[in-house]
Scaffold this active site. Structure first.
Site, mmCIF file in Angstrom:
data_model
loop_
_atom_site.group_PDB
_atom_site.id
_atom_site.type_symbol
_atom_site.label_atom_id
_atom_site.label_comp_id
_atom_site.label_asym_id
_atom_site.label_seq_id
_atom_site.Cartn_x
_atom_site.Cartn_y
_atom_site.Cartn_z
ATOM 1 C CG LEU A 27 63.610 15.170 21.583
ATOM 2 C CD1 LEU A 27 64.295 16.159 20.984
ATOM 3 C CD2 LEU A 27 64.406 14.623 22.821
ATOM 4 C CG ASP A 28 59.048 14.739 27.025
ATOM 5 O OD1 ASP A 28 59.413 15.834 26.858
ATOM 6 O OD2 ASP A 28 59.365 14.081 28.108
ATOM 7 C CD GLU A 29 53.101 19.647 24.866
ATOM 8 O OE1 GLU A 29 52.549 20.712 24.460
ATOM 9 O OE2 GLU A 29 52.405 18.678 25.236
ATOM 10 N NE ARG B 198 57.520 11.961 31.185
ATOM 11 C CZ ARG B 198 57.382 13.238 30.894
ATOM 12 N NH1 ARG B 198 57.272 13.566 29.597
ATOM 13 N NH2 ARG B 198 57.305 14.257 31.882
#
Length: 189
Positions: free
Chosen positions: A47-49, A149
């Protein structure tokens, strides 16, 4: 034979990267700051930041490969900028063209619905903005793929920027019952 591998569920908070090591200059919050994981623990998928939600962690590479496969559904709730239309939701449901590693990619058909209300177990998250900046709405997207994403690119393609993104389910395992930042050790993933 007993497995010596360990498995964990994590409600990843906003502002953390899905890694244990980050060697670039800027300091980032890493998963190891949330819990004393055993050596060799890896996040399964990322999961991105700026995203939050359910993350599986394991010390077993075979489990990691299996869970990343297409037969595991991943369910996301995305808060988008504006009141998303049924037409936009339908477009995402049928597949949209996004960019992946410099190439055009058509997303697979998926489940997508507008959410009238967010379940209370999702939690507040960080404050995005207030109503003076216009409406926001929530959409539920269930994928069997996970391009870089992807959910953010899908909502942007149909004209609605993602403001908040929460992964609420992987396969049969839901975020329900976990608090933000909480880690739960489980017998199997």
């Amino acid at each position: 034979m007993e497995s010596t591998h360990r498995h964990f569920l994590l409600y990843k908070p906003h502002g953390y990267i899905s890694q244990f090591i980050y060697e670039k200059k800027r300091t980032k919050h890493k998963l190891g700051e949330l819990y004393d994981f055993p050596e060799g623990t890896m996040a399964i998928g990322r999961l991105d930041e700026n995203s939050e939600g359910l993350l599986f962690l394991t010390t077993d590479g075979m489990t990691s490969e299996r869970v990343r496969g297409a037969h595991y559904e991943k369910e996301y709730y995305a808060q988008v900028d504006g009141d998303i239309t049924e037409e936009a939701v339908e477009q995402m449901r049928n597949g949209v063209l996004i960019g992946v590693k410099g190439e055009k990619y058509m997303t697979k058909p998926c489940v997508a619905d507008k959410l009238d209300q967010l379940p209370d177990w999702v939690g507040e998250g960080r404050r995005i903005r207030d109503e003076r900046h216009g409406p926001t709405s929530w959409v539920r997207i269930v994928l069997t793929e996970g391009k870089f994403r992807q959910v953010r690119k899908m909502t942007a393609h149909v004209g609605y920027a993602t403001l908040r993104l929460v992964r609420v389910r992987i396969g049969e395992v839901s975020l329900e019952g976990l608090k933000v930042g909480e880690v739960k050790e489980v017998d199997t993933l």
